[in-house]
Structure formats: structure tokens, C-alpha cells
Scaffold this motif. Structure first.
Motif, PDB file in Angstrom:
ATOM      1  N   ASN A 261      12.164   7.023 -12.369  1.00  0.00           N
ATOM      2  CA  ASN A 261      11.201   5.947 -12.576  1.00  0.00           C
ATOM      3  C   ASN A 261      10.164   6.032 -11.476  1.00  0.00           C
ATOM      4  O   ASN A 261      10.220   6.933 -10.636  1.00  0.00           O
ATOM      5  CB  ASN A 261      11.894   4.582 -12.594  1.00  0.00           C
ATOM      6  CG  ASN A 261      12.735   4.374 -11.358  1.00  0.00           C
ATOM      7  OD1 ASN A 261      12.262   4.592 -10.254  1.00  0.00           O
ATOM      8  ND2 ASN A 261      13.995   4.004 -11.536  1.00  0.00           N
TER       9      ASN A 261
ATOM     10  N   GLN B 271      11.640  -1.824  -9.797  1.00  0.00           N
ATOM     11  CA  GLN B 271      12.733  -0.963 -10.256  1.00  0.00           C
ATOM     12  C   GLN B 271      13.904  -0.993  -9.291  1.00  0.00           C
ATOM     13  O   GLN B 271      15.065  -1.093  -9.699  1.00  0.00           O
ATOM     14  CB  GLN B 271      12.223   0.484 -10.383  1.00  0.00           C
ATOM     15  CG  GLN B 271      11.224   0.689 -11.506  1.00  0.00           C
ATOM     16  CD  GLN B 271      11.939   0.901 -12.814  1.00  0.00           C
ATOM     17  OE1 GLN B 271      13.166   0.890 -12.859  1.00  0.00           O
ATOM     18  NE2 GLN B 271      11.177   1.069 -13.879  1.00  0.00           N
TER      19      GLN B 271
ATOM     20  N   HIS C 104      15.743  -4.236  -9.530  1.00  0.00           N
ATOM     21  CA  HIS C 104      16.495  -4.300 -10.768  1.00  0.00           C
ATOM     22  C   HIS C 104      17.785  -3.496 -10.659  1.00  0.00           C
ATOM     23  O   HIS C 104      18.866  -3.962 -11.023  1.00  0.00           O
ATOM     24  CB  HIS C 104      15.615  -3.764 -11.907  1.00  0.00           C
ATOM     25  CG  HIS C 104      16.088  -4.177 -13.259  1.00  0.00           C
ATOM     26  ND1 HIS C 104      16.793  -3.333 -14.077  1.00  0.00           N
ATOM     27  CD2 HIS C 104      15.992  -5.360 -13.913  1.00  0.00           C
ATOM     28  CE1 HIS C 104      17.094  -3.970 -15.187  1.00  0.00           C
ATOM     29  NE2 HIS C 104      16.618  -5.205 -15.115  1.00  0.00           N
ATOM     30  N   GLU C 105      17.656  -2.267 -10.136  1.00  0.00           N
ATOM     31  CA  GLU C 105      18.834  -1.417  -9.982  1.00  0.00           C
ATOM     32  C   GLU C 105      19.849  -2.051  -9.030  1.00  0.00           C
ATOM     33  O   GLU C 105      21.050  -2.017  -9.281  1.00  0.00           O
ATOM     34  CB  GLU C 105      18.418  -0.041  -9.442  1.00  0.00           C
ATOM     35  CG  GLU C 105      17.642   0.805 -10.423  1.00  0.00           C
ATOM     36  CD  GLU C 105      18.511   1.257 -11.586  1.00  0.00           C
ATOM     37  OE1 GLU C 105      19.645   1.688 -11.331  1.00  0.00           O
ATOM     38  OE2 GLU C 105      18.058   1.161 -12.735  1.00  0.00           O
TER      39      GLU C 105
ATOM     40  N   THR D 268      21.754  -4.790 -10.796  1.00  0.00           N
ATOM     41  CA  THR D 268      22.534  -4.477 -11.994  1.00  0.00           C
ATOM     42  C   THR D 268      23.508  -3.337 -11.711  1.00  0.00           C
ATOM     43  O   THR D 268      24.702  -3.565 -11.507  1.00  0.00           O
ATOM     44  CB  THR D 268      21.603  -4.103 -13.160  1.00  0.00           C
ATOM     45  OG1 THR D 268      20.733  -3.060 -12.720  1.00  0.00           O
ATOM     46  CG2 THR D 268      20.784  -5.288 -13.618  1.00  0.00           C
ATOM     47  N   THR D 269      22.976  -2.101 -11.611  1.00  0.00           N
ATOM     48  CA  THR D 269      23.861  -0.938 -11.473  1.00  0.00           C
ATOM     49  C   THR D 269      24.633  -0.956 -10.164  1.00  0.00           C
ATOM     50  O   THR D 269      25.815  -0.653 -10.126  1.00  0.00           O
ATOM     51  CB  THR D 269      23.034   0.352 -11.547  1.00  0.00           C
ATOM     52  OG1 THR D 269      22.028   0.182 -12.517  1.00  0.00           O
ATOM     53  CG2 THR D 269      23.904   1.531 -11.895  1.00  0.00           C
ATOM     54  N   TYR D 270      23.927  -1.310  -9.068  1.00  0.00           N
ATOM     55  CA  TYR D 270      24.554  -1.216  -7.755  1.00  0.00           C
ATOM     56  C   TYR D 270      24.841  -2.585  -7.160  1.00  0.00           C
ATOM     57  O   TYR D 270      24.799  -2.758  -5.946  1.00  0.00           O
ATOM     58  CB  TYR D 270      23.653  -0.407  -6.815  1.00  0.00           C
ATOM     59  CG  TYR D 270      23.327   0.962  -7.351  1.00  0.00           C
ATOM     60  CD1 TYR D 270      24.295   1.961  -7.339  1.00  0.00           C
ATOM     61  CD2 TYR D 270      22.081   1.247  -7.875  1.00  0.00           C
ATOM     62  CE1 TYR D 270      24.020   3.212  -7.858  1.00  0.00           C
ATOM     63  CE2 TYR D 270      21.797   2.494  -8.399  1.00  0.00           C
ATOM     64  CZ  TYR D 270      22.771   3.472  -8.381  1.00  0.00           C
ATOM     65  OH  TYR D 270      22.502   4.705  -8.890  1.00  0.00           O
ATOM     66  N   SER D 271      25.119  -3.564  -7.996  1.00  0.00           N
ATOM     67  CA  SER D 271      25.283  -4.924  -7.475  1.00  0.00           C
ATOM     68  C   SER D 271      26.486  -5.019  -6.529  1.00  0.00           C
ATOM     69  O   SER D 271      26.453  -5.748  -5.545  1.00  0.00           O
ATOM     70  CB  SER D 271      25.442  -5.915  -8.625  1.00  0.00           C
ATOM     71  OG  SER D 271      26.515  -5.514  -9.422  1.00  0.00           O
TER      72      SER D 271
END
Lengths: 339, 176
Positions: B133, B139, B142-143, B146-149
Motif C-alpha cells: 500500500n 494504512q 488501520h493495520e 486490525t491485523t496487528y492489534s
């Protein structure tokens, strides 16, 4: 490519010229202001209203001998003044003077200014240390502990505004406040801020922190003449001292720019976007607000006495940081609910 | 075979900037490792971090670059310099020389690491990845949420422990 490179050079040139001119003439402005507040004339001898004073001061500083005391750490001693001036210059690159006048649009403009401000505090440290002078070192430790303490509420308050505007880019933050004086973030009950009543307090925190970050009276503990001779630049003469001085004034301009953009709408016209009014996005509004804030800085400096170092640090750690943290949480919650 | 760009083209200029950043990082690291005064070593560290930030910026990640300067120069280096200055205001110079063996052993270890790393770099079959991205703050945020919370939350836990530790140490107040 060639054209954009040329643009970049021109922008950098203008930024340097703007910083230089401001640093020189803010000294004049400060002395005139000091005279005004203390009922004396200020500089009058050179040119009309003493307007030739700054260039003459510059010539004097440049022609003076550059003394390097024995025992100093030469390399660091020479680099420190440059390091004091350079972050201020870099920060100017990202400041939007109007919707079109901005040297480089960077997505993380706010972060850039804070990052390079941190480099500036490093310069105070190495200047004080390399001088091998007790007073200079005490002063630089004071100045840096103060900068570190006030950087935190400053950052948190800035994050509050960033949250409301939804952007880290200075020009977008300013653009979000277009459409009249009532849209500026200084006022309470903004719709975009979730009707937060504490926005004026945020503004006050930001303002006090900017005064403290630039080491100005009443927070100029690093330069307390009665205790520390002259502060971290005690051992500097000639243009070494001149660069510190210019860096200080450049930092004041950057602080005032930040306040203008974050809370006073940047270049936005206070009367809203009136169709018949030609200069609603004009750089003139920006400069007007900027110099108004600098005038208040001067006003404060020549009105209030110096605080003590503990009073200064307590103000930050015990009041400003909890207040700004509370405001950040409140703003986040309110935005979630209302905006 | 990749074509080498001309020095005065856009790519060539960019390459020069990249090399400059590498040199800054390298010189800073060298200064930090070899300086005989602690504050000079610290200055080297600052230069090194700034060079690394330049490389991040070059790699199209201005957010990382700014964070590098803000955290490593603005926080880590300032803390180190406080420690140096408050602990020993006298200029500490390196005194005496180490053991006779220190030089050769150090050189051997350095050469071994260099050989290993360069061997690895040359034999690895490097794959070029597409840009995932644009690396914008949006971005990244967001990551992170979500993905690395999990990682994100753990880091905040570490920071919380550090803050509690600081409070415990400072609890006695100034007249402790």
C-alpha cells in the motif's frame, strides 16, 4: 522533474529568506515592544524608528572575533549553533501559508515539526556540555528538562486537534476550519469536535506550552541571567551566538504558526467564504494572525516575572499533562458519539 | 541485468541521496563506536539515527522517518545524555588500553560477521515484492488496529509497566 526540482529550490530559498528576515526583525519588534511596555522608546538611532538596527546588529556580530575558549570540545562546540538553526529551517518547509503557498506537502507535517523540534533540544544540550562551563551546563539541563516536560502536553493537545480534523497534514487541518471565525478550533461547541466545551482550554495549554517550548519569559529558566550568567550560550561569541539567537526567534515563529494553524484556522478568513470578498484564502490572514500571536508572546515576556524551575515543572507535570490527557479522552469520546 | 542510471538523471540523483544517507548512518555508527568521550559517542548515535530516518524517508515511509527522529533522537538520545551529564559531570575519557588480544579477536569476529552477512546477501535469492500500500498514516493505523492489534496492545502494556515503574521510583518525592 526539472521543474519540480526548481520549485523545491525556490521554496527552500524563500523559506530561508523568510526565517532570516523574521529572526532579524523580530528582535527589533521585541525591543520596540519592550520599550512600549516599559514606557521607553526602544531602538531609535539607526534609520527611521530604528529599522536599520537588525542589519547593523548582524554586521556587528559577523565582524566580531569568534572566540573559542580553551578546553571546549571544539567539533561539537562548532556544530551546536548550526544544529540550533537547522531544525527551524526544515520545519518551515511544511508550513502552509495559504491554500497554495506551501513548500512541500507532507502527509505527516505535524510530526515533522515535532521531530525536528526534538533535534533542536539536542543542540541546546550539546552546546551547554561542550562549553565546559558549569553555568552553561546547568542551563542546558534546565532548558532540556523544560522542553521535554512541555513537549508532552503540547503533543497531546495537538493530537486532540488532529483527531478533530482527521489529518496530520497542516494544510488539511487549516482547510477543515474554513468558513468563518466560528469554525476555528479555539471556540467551544464545535460540531466537528463533538460540541466539546474544553477547546478554549486546549488552546490555552497549547499557548502556554509554546511559550515554554521556546524558552521564553516567564519560562526562560535556561537563561536566568541572575543565576546562570547567560545560559547555554555563555561561551559563544560572534555569529555562534547569533545563530542561537536566530534559531530562538525562528522557533518562536514556528510555535506561532502552529497555534495559528491548529486553533485559529490558518489562512482562513474570519468572515467566512464571502463571494464578493477576494482574499478569503489569502496569505495575509495567516501573517496577520501569526504576528498577532507573536505580539502576545512579546507582551507576556515583558509583563510577567520569571518563575522558579520547580514551579515550572510542576505546572507541566501536575496540571497541563492531566488536563490535556483528560481533554484528549473527552474529545475522542465526544467525536465517537456526536460527529 | 539492471541498467545503471546516468548520474544526472532523476534516478541517479535519487541513488546519490540514498548513498549519502548510507554514508551518514555509517559515519555516525563509526563515531558512536570509536569516540573516546561519551558525549561524542552520543552525537554519533544522533547522526546515525538521523541517517536511518533519511533511509526510511527515501523508502517512501515519511511516518516511520519522523517517528525515528521523534523517538530515537528526541527521547532516547536526550535520556541518555541526561544520564551521562547528571551521573558524571566530569568529562569521562577512555583511559588505558585493553588487553593485547582485544584487537585481533575483535577484528576476527568483525571479519567473520562481515563474511557471513555478505555471503548470505549474495547467495540469497532476493525476491522483489510489489508495493502493498502507499504506507500512509491511515494504512498504518488501520493495520495496527486490525491485523496487528495484539502486538499494539502488548506494546502499550510494556509502556504502562514502564510508567508505573517510574512512578514507583519517584514516589519518595524530592526530599527522599
Amino acid at each position: 522533474m526539472e521543474l519540480s526540482l526548481l520549485n523545491a529550490f525556490i521554496a527552500v530559498f524563500i523559506a530561508i529568506a523568510f526565517v532570516g528576515a523574521n529572526a532579524a526583525y523580530l528582535v527589533w519588534w521585541e525591543r520596540k515592544g519592550a520599550g512600549f511596555f516599559q514606557r521607553r522608546p526602544g531602538p531609535t538611532e539607526n534609520g527611521p524608528w530604528g529599522l536599520l538596527q537588525p542589519p547593523l546588529d548582524g554586521i556587528k556580530l559577523m565582524t566580531k572575533q569568534l572566540l573559542i575558549p580553551g578546553g571546549v570540545d571544539k567539533a561539537i562546540f562548532m556544530v551546536a549553533p548550526v544544529l540550533a538553526m537547522f531544525p527551524a529551517l526544515v520545519s518551515f518547509v511544511t508550513i502552509p501559508f495559504s491554500s497554495s503557498i506551501q513548500a512541500h506537502t507532507i502527509e505527516v507535517g505535524v510530526l515533522l515539526i515535532f521531530a525536528f523540534a526534538a533535534l533542536g533540544s539536542m543542540s541546546l544540550l550539546v552546546a551547554g556540555w561542550s562549553s565546559r562551563n558549569k553555568y552553561a551546563m546547568i542551563s542546558s539541563i534546565r532548558a532540556v528538562s523544560q522542553t521535554v516536560a512541555y513537549e508532552i502536553p503540547l503533543l497531546i493537545t495537538t493530537i486532540t486537534v488532529v483527531l478533530i480534523a482527521g489529518s496530520l497534514e497542516l494544510s488539511e487541518i487549516a482547510a477543515a476550519q474554513m468558513g468563518g471565525i466560528w469554525n476555528w478550533y479555539i471556540w467551544p461547541f464545535q460540531k466537528s469536535a463533538g460540541f466539546n466545551i474544553f477547546m478554549p482550554i486546549s488552546f490555552m495549554i497549547m499557548f502556554i506550552c509554546s511559550v515554554a517550548e521556546t524558552n521564553r519569559a516567564p519560562f526562560d529558566l535556561g537563561e536566568a541571567e541572575s543565576e546562570l550568567v547567560a545560559g547555554f550560550h555563555t561561551e559563544y561569541s560572534s555569529m555562534g551566538f547569533g545563530l542561537f539567537f536566530m534559531g530562538e526567534y525562528a522557533n518562536i515563529v514556528i510555535g506561532a504558526c502552529l497555534i495559528t494553524i491548529l486553533f485559529l484556522g490558518g489562512w482562513a478568513c474570519p468572515f467566512g467564504d464571502l463571494g464578493f470578498f477576494p482574499f478569503t484564502h489569502h496569505v495575509g490572514w495567516f501573517l496577520l494572525k501569526l504576528y498577532l500571536i507573536i505580539f502576545v508572546f512579546v507582551w507576556i515576556r515583558w509583563t510577567f516575572p520569571r518563575t522558579t524551575i520547580y514551579g515550572l515543572l510542576n505546572l507541566s507535570w501536575q496540571y497541563m499533562i492531566p488536563l490535556s490527557l483528560f481533554n484528549l479522552l473527552l474529545t475522542a469520546a465526544l467525536i465517537k458519539v456526536f460527529a | 541485468m539492471i541498467e545503471t542510471p546516468s548520474l544526472f538523471s532523476a534516478d541517479g540523483l535519487v541513488g546519490l541521496i540514498f548513498l549519502f544517507m548510507i554514508v551518514v548512518t555509517f559515519c555516525g555508527g563509526l563515531l558512536a563506536a570509536t569516540a573516546d568521550r561519551l558525549v561524542r559517542a552520543l552525537s554519533g548515535l544522533v547522526i546515525c539515527f538521523t541517517g536511518v530516518a533519511g533511509i526510511y524517508y527515501f523508502l517512501n515511509s515519511p511516518f516511520m522517518a519522523m517517528m525515528q527522529i521523534l523517538i530515537y533522537v528526541g527521547a532516547v538520545c536526550v535520556t541518555i545524555s541526561f544520564a551521562i551529564m547528571l551521573a558524571s559531570p566530569e568529562q569521562k575519557q577512555r583511559r588505558g588500553t585493553g588487553s593485547v588480544l582485544a584487537g585481533p579477536i575483535g577484528f576476527a569476529v568483525g571479519a567473520l560477521i562481515f563474511a557471513g552477512m555478505s555471503g548470505l546477501a549474495l547467495t540469497t535469492n532476493w525476491q522483489q515484492f510489489d508495493k502493498i500500500n502507499e504506507g500512509s498514516v491511515k494504512q498504518i493505523g488501520h493495520e495496527l488496529l486490525t491485523t496487528y492489534s495484539m502486538v499494539f496492545e502488548l506494546i502499550s502494556l510494556v509502556l504502562l509497566i514502564a510508567i508505573i515503574g517510574a512512578v514507583v521510583i519517584a514516589r519518595g518525592g524530592r526530599n527522599q
